[in-house]
Design a protein around this motif. Sequence first.
Motif, short mmCIF file in Angstrom:
data_model
loop_
_atom_site.label_atom_id
_atom_site.label_comp_id
_atom_site.label_asym_id
_atom_site.label_seq_id
_atom_site.Cartn_x
_atom_site.Cartn_y
_atom_site.Cartn_z
N ALA A 1 71.08 0.57 -8.61
CA ALA A 1 69.86 0.46 -9.41
C ALA A 1 69.55 1.78 -10.10
N ASN A 2 68.91 1.72 -11.24
CA ASN A 2 68.55 2.90 -12.00
C ASN A 2 67.41 3.65 -11.30
N THR A 3 67.58 4.97 -11.15
CA THR A 3 66.55 5.78 -10.50
C THR A 3 65.51 6.31 -11.49
N TYR A 4 65.78 6.20 -12.79
CA TYR A 4 64.89 6.69 -13.84
C TYR A 4 64.58 8.18 -13.65
N ARG A 5 65.55 8.91 -13.12
CA ARG A 5 65.40 10.36 -12.93
C ARG A 5 66.15 11.07 -14.04
N LEU A 6 65.46 11.95 -14.75
CA LEU A 6 66.04 12.62 -15.91
C LEU A 6 66.30 14.10 -15.65
N GLU A 7 66.04 14.58 -14.45
CA GLU A 7 66.26 15.99 -14.13
C GLU A 7 67.10 16.09 -12.86
N PRO A 8 67.92 17.12 -12.77
CA PRO A 8 68.76 17.27 -11.57
C PRO A 8 67.94 17.72 -10.36
N LEU A 9 68.31 17.19 -9.19
CA LEU A 9 67.67 17.65 -7.96
C LEU A 9 68.15 19.06 -7.59
N HIS A 10 69.41 19.36 -7.88
CA HIS A 10 69.98 20.68 -7.61
C HIS A 10 70.57 21.21 -8.91
N PRO A 11 69.80 21.96 -9.68
CA PRO A 11 70.30 22.47 -10.97
C PRO A 11 71.46 23.44 -10.77
N PHE A 12 72.26 23.57 -11.83
CA PHE A 12 73.40 24.48 -11.80
C PHE A 12 72.90 25.91 -11.69
N ALA A 13 73.43 26.64 -10.69
CA ALA A 13 73.03 28.02 -10.44
C ALA A 13 74.25 28.92 -10.57
N PRO A 14 74.40 29.65 -11.68
CA PRO A 14 75.60 30.49 -11.87
C PRO A 14 75.79 31.55 -10.80
N HIS A 15 74.70 32.07 -10.26
CA HIS A 15 74.85 33.18 -9.30
C HIS A 15 75.53 32.72 -8.00
N LEU A 16 75.49 31.42 -7.71
CA LEU A 16 76.15 30.93 -6.51
C LEU A 16 77.67 30.88 -6.67
N LEU A 17 78.14 30.88 -7.89
CA LEU A 17 79.57 30.82 -8.16
C LEU A 17 80.20 32.18 -8.45
N ARG A 18 79.39 33.14 -8.84
CA ARG A 18 79.95 34.35 -9.44
C ARG A 18 80.90 35.10 -8.51
N GLN A 19 80.52 35.32 -7.28
CA GLN A 19 81.36 36.12 -6.39
C GLN A 19 82.71 35.45 -6.16
N SER A 20 82.71 34.16 -5.83
CA SER A 20 83.98 33.46 -5.58
C SER A 20 84.79 33.33 -6.86
N ALA A 21 84.12 33.13 -7.99
CA ALA A 21 84.84 32.99 -9.25
C ALA A 21 85.49 34.30 -9.67
N GLU A 22 84.84 35.41 -9.44
CA GLU A 22 85.44 36.69 -9.78
C GLU A 22 86.67 36.98 -8.93
N GLU A 23 86.66 36.51 -7.67
CA GLU A 23 87.84 36.67 -6.83
C GLU A 23 89.01 35.85 -7.37
N LEU A 24 88.72 34.68 -7.91
CA LEU A 24 89.79 33.87 -8.50
C LEU A 24 90.34 34.52 -9.77
N MET A 25 89.48 35.13 -10.55
CA MET A 25 89.96 35.82 -11.75
C MET A 25 90.83 37.03 -11.41
N GLY A 26 90.67 37.58 -10.21
CA GLY A 26 91.49 38.71 -9.79
C GLY A 26 92.94 38.36 -9.55
N ALA A 27 93.31 37.07 -9.74
CA ALA A 27 94.70 36.67 -9.55
C ALA A 27 95.62 37.32 -10.58
N PHE A 28 95.09 37.80 -11.70
CA PHE A 28 95.92 38.47 -12.71
C PHE A 28 96.43 39.82 -12.23
#
Length: 206
Positions: free
Chosen positions: A93-120
């Motif tokens: 059924a449709n929830t009629y919700r137009l906003e995310p319950l957990h919005p995208f938070a870049p700071h939660l990804l930054r540390q792990s993502a920078e470690e992945l970029m260090g593969a070069f």
Amino acid sequence: MFKFKQSSERVPCAPSPGDRWRSVRSSVEKRSFRNGAEVGAPVEPGQGPQGEPVGGAAGRACGGGRRESLWRGQEEEDSAQAGWRGGLRPKLANTYRLEPLHPFAPHLLRQSAEELMGAFGDLQYQQETCRGLARRVADQLLALAKEQEFDRYRYAVQVTVGQKLGQGVKLASKALWDHEKDSFITLRYENTYLFAVGTVFALYMD
């Protein structure tokens, strides 16, 4: 004057309970069951195709109609479970919700993502080698974003690698954007020989 002619024909009477049971039993015997029973195998009133009791007293009183409805319901339930295991999803059924319950938070990804970029690492720039490594890093960044609890988001990941020759580089992206719900994160890495820029775009799907 009207004359009435007496007829010797016999008027049919209502069938007795015994006749009804015989007709029901004969129709059940001719039916082919799917659950491993032979075609034409006799089935006692109030029993299923494998001899299991069906419906108790209600099954004996209702005859084949009760058994048929129960078997049909079991087949429908089995087909529904098979469809779920096959990858079919039920309609929600449709929830009629137009906003995310957990919005995208870049700071939660930054540390792990920078470690992945260090593969070069200290890799020197070679077109084929850097192309394969950039593709692998992009897949890892995408998997990292999907592991988070950001609901209703779709991701697009781009990793750009270039050789350092003392030149200036400017990267730009353009897309249809909702500044309240959509977001992104940009990651940079460089060594003596190359530079790498990774971008993760998070698009909210309501």
